[in-house]
Design a protein around this motif. Structure first.
Motif, PDB file in Angstrom:
ATOM      1  N   TYR A 238      72.504   1.310 -25.622  1.00  0.00           N
ATOM      2  CA  TYR A 238      73.389   0.399 -26.355  1.00  0.00           C
ATOM      3  C   TYR A 238      72.862   0.111 -27.756  1.00  0.00           C
ATOM      4  O   TYR A 238      73.638  -0.059 -28.692  1.00  0.00           O
ATOM      5  CB  TYR A 238      73.610  -0.896 -25.569  1.00  0.00           C
ATOM      6  N   PHE A 239      71.537   0.065 -27.915  1.00  0.00           N
ATOM      7  CA  PHE A 239      70.957  -0.098 -29.251  1.00  0.00           C
ATOM      8  C   PHE A 239      71.373   1.083 -30.135  1.00  0.00           C
ATOM      9  O   PHE A 239      71.801   0.910 -31.279  1.00  0.00           O
ATOM     10  CB  PHE A 239      69.432  -0.201 -29.162  1.00  0.00           C
TER      11      PHE A 239
ATOM     12  N   LEU B   9      73.704   1.216 -33.578  1.00  0.00           N
ATOM     13  CA  LEU B   9      73.339   1.894 -34.822  1.00  0.00           C
ATOM     14  C   LEU B   9      74.452   2.838 -35.276  1.00  0.00           C
ATOM     15  O   LEU B   9      74.809   2.869 -36.458  1.00  0.00           O
ATOM     16  CB  LEU B   9      72.035   2.671 -34.657  1.00  0.00           C
ATOM     17  N   LEU B  10      74.992   3.589 -34.332  1.00  0.00           N
ATOM     18  CA  LEU B  10      76.070   4.521 -34.671  1.00  0.00           C
ATOM     19  C   LEU B  10      77.292   3.779 -35.203  1.00  0.00           C
ATOM     20  O   LEU B  10      77.911   4.219 -36.183  1.00  0.00           O
ATOM     21  CB  LEU B  10      76.461   5.351 -33.442  1.00  0.00           C
ATOM     22  N   HIS B  11      77.635   2.653 -34.593  1.00  0.00           N
ATOM     23  CA  HIS B  11      78.819   1.910 -35.019  1.00  0.00           C
ATOM     24  C   HIS B  11      78.673   1.350 -36.431  1.00  0.00           C
ATOM     25  O   HIS B  11      79.668   1.179 -37.138  1.00  0.00           O
ATOM     26  CB  HIS B  11      79.159   0.807 -34.017  1.00  0.00           C
ATOM     27  N   TYR B  12      77.443   1.052 -36.828  1.00  0.00           N
ATOM     28  CA  TYR B  12      77.216   0.550 -38.189  1.00  0.00           C
ATOM     29  C   TYR B  12      76.769   1.657 -39.140  1.00  0.00           C
ATOM     30  O   TYR B  12      76.304   1.386 -40.243  1.00  0.00           O
ATOM     31  CB  TYR B  12      76.233  -0.619 -38.167  1.00  0.00           C
ATOM     32  N   HIS B  13      76.907   2.903 -38.698  1.00  0.00           N
ATOM     33  CA  HIS B  13      76.632   4.083 -39.517  1.00  0.00           C
ATOM     34  C   HIS B  13      75.198   4.090 -40.072  1.00  0.00           C
ATOM     35  O   HIS B  13      74.968   4.519 -41.212  1.00  0.00           O
ATOM     36  CB  HIS B  13      77.667   4.225 -40.643  1.00  0.00           C
ATOM     37  N   VAL B  14      74.266   3.610 -39.256  1.00  0.00           N
ATOM     38  CA  VAL B  14      72.850   3.631 -39.625  1.00  0.00           C
ATOM     39  C   VAL B  14      72.317   5.028 -39.323  1.00  0.00           C
ATOM     40  O   VAL B  14      72.557   5.567 -38.242  1.00  0.00           O
ATOM     41  CB  VAL B  14      72.059   2.567 -38.828  1.00  0.00           C
TER      42      VAL B  14
ATOM     43  N   HIS C 185      64.852  16.639 -23.771  1.00  0.00           N
ATOM     44  CA  HIS C 185      63.687  15.990 -24.365  1.00  0.00           C
ATOM     45  C   HIS C 185      64.170  15.018 -25.435  1.00  0.00           C
ATOM     46  O   HIS C 185      64.957  15.376 -26.293  1.00  0.00           O
ATOM     47  CB  HIS C 185      62.746  17.028 -24.990  1.00  0.00           C
ATOM     48  N   VAL C 186      63.725  13.790 -25.324  1.00  0.00           N
ATOM     49  CA  VAL C 186      64.072  12.777 -26.321  1.00  0.00           C
ATOM     50  C   VAL C 186      62.776  12.369 -26.993  1.00  0.00           C
ATOM     51  O   VAL C 186      61.943  11.704 -26.402  1.00  0.00           O
ATOM     52  CB  VAL C 186      64.750  11.551 -25.671  1.00  0.00           C
TER      53      VAL C 186
ATOM     54  N   MET D 264      68.197  10.549 -29.706  1.00  0.00           N
ATOM     55  CA  MET D 264      68.990   9.584 -28.946  1.00  0.00           C
ATOM     56  C   MET D 264      70.357   9.388 -29.579  1.00  0.00           C
ATOM     57  O   MET D 264      71.369   9.307 -28.874  1.00  0.00           O
ATOM     58  CB  MET D 264      68.256   8.252 -28.839  1.00  0.00           C
ATOM     59  N   MET D 265      70.401   9.324 -30.908  1.00  0.00           N
ATOM     60  CA  MET D 265      71.679   9.139 -31.592  1.00  0.00           C
ATOM     61  C   MET D 265      72.597  10.343 -31.371  1.00  0.00           C
ATOM     62  O   MET D 265      73.796  10.189 -31.134  1.00  0.00           O
ATOM     63  CB  MET D 265      71.443   8.858 -33.076  1.00  0.00           C
TER      64      MET D 265
END
Length: 134
Positions: free
Chosen positions: A82-83, A87-92, A6-7, A13-14
Motif C-alpha cells: 500500500y505504501f 507513491l504511484l498515485h502521487y507519481h513519486v 526478486h525484490v 516494488m513499484m
C-alpha cells in the motif's frame, strides 16, 4: 504456478504494483492523486494488523515462532504494497524517494546523540502497549 520475483529496490516494488494494477485496472481506481489518500488509509490498517500481532504475540514470537513470523511478514508486506501504491498515485519516482531518503538520513546523522535520545523518548511515550504482552 508460483512465480518467484526478486525484490531488491523500491523500483522493483513499484514495477510489481503497477503490473498488479494493470491486471486489475477494470476493478481498481485509476493511478491518480485523487485516490492516493485511500491507499494511505489502507496502509495504516495494515500497520494496525502488524501492531495487533506484536500486542497479542510479542516481538519474541515474531523472531522465534515461524508461524507468527510468517503472519507478521505477510502484514508487513501489505504495508509495503500500500505504501508503494500511495507513491504511484502521487507519481513519486524511485529516484525522488531515494534522494529524499538520503537527505533525511544525512540530516538525522548530523543530529546530536542527545537530540536523538530525546526524540525517541518523546516518540515512545504512551506506547507501552507494544511492550506489554498481557
Amino acid at each position: 504456478m508460483v512465480v518467484q520475483q526478486h525484490v531488491g529496490e523500491i523500483s522493483d516494488m513499484m514495477e510489481m504494483q503497477r503490473a498488479l494494477w494493470t491486471l486489475h485496472k477494470d476493478a481498481w481506481p485509476p493511478i491518480e492523486p485523487a485516490y492516493g489518500k485511500d491507499f494511505i488509509l489502507y496502509m495504516m490498517e495494515e500497520v494496525g494488523e502488524c501492531i495487533a500481532i506484536l500486542k497479542k504475540k510479542g516481538g519474541d514470537a515474531v523472531v522465534n515462532d515461524p508461524a507468527v513470523r510468517a503472519h507478521f511478514l505477510e502484514e508487513a508486506s501489505d504495508v509495503l504494497m500500500y505504501f508503494t501504491d500511495m507513491l504511484l498515485h502521487y507519481h513519486v519516482t524511485p529516484e525522488e524517494l531515494s534522494r529524499a531518503y538520503a537527505e533525511k538520513h544525512r540530516r538525522n546523522s548530523a543530529s546530536s546523540a542527545s537530540n536523538s535520545r530525546s526524540f525517541l523518548s518523546s516518540a515512545m511515550a504512551g506506547h507501552s502497549l507494544l511492550y506489554n504482552n498481557t
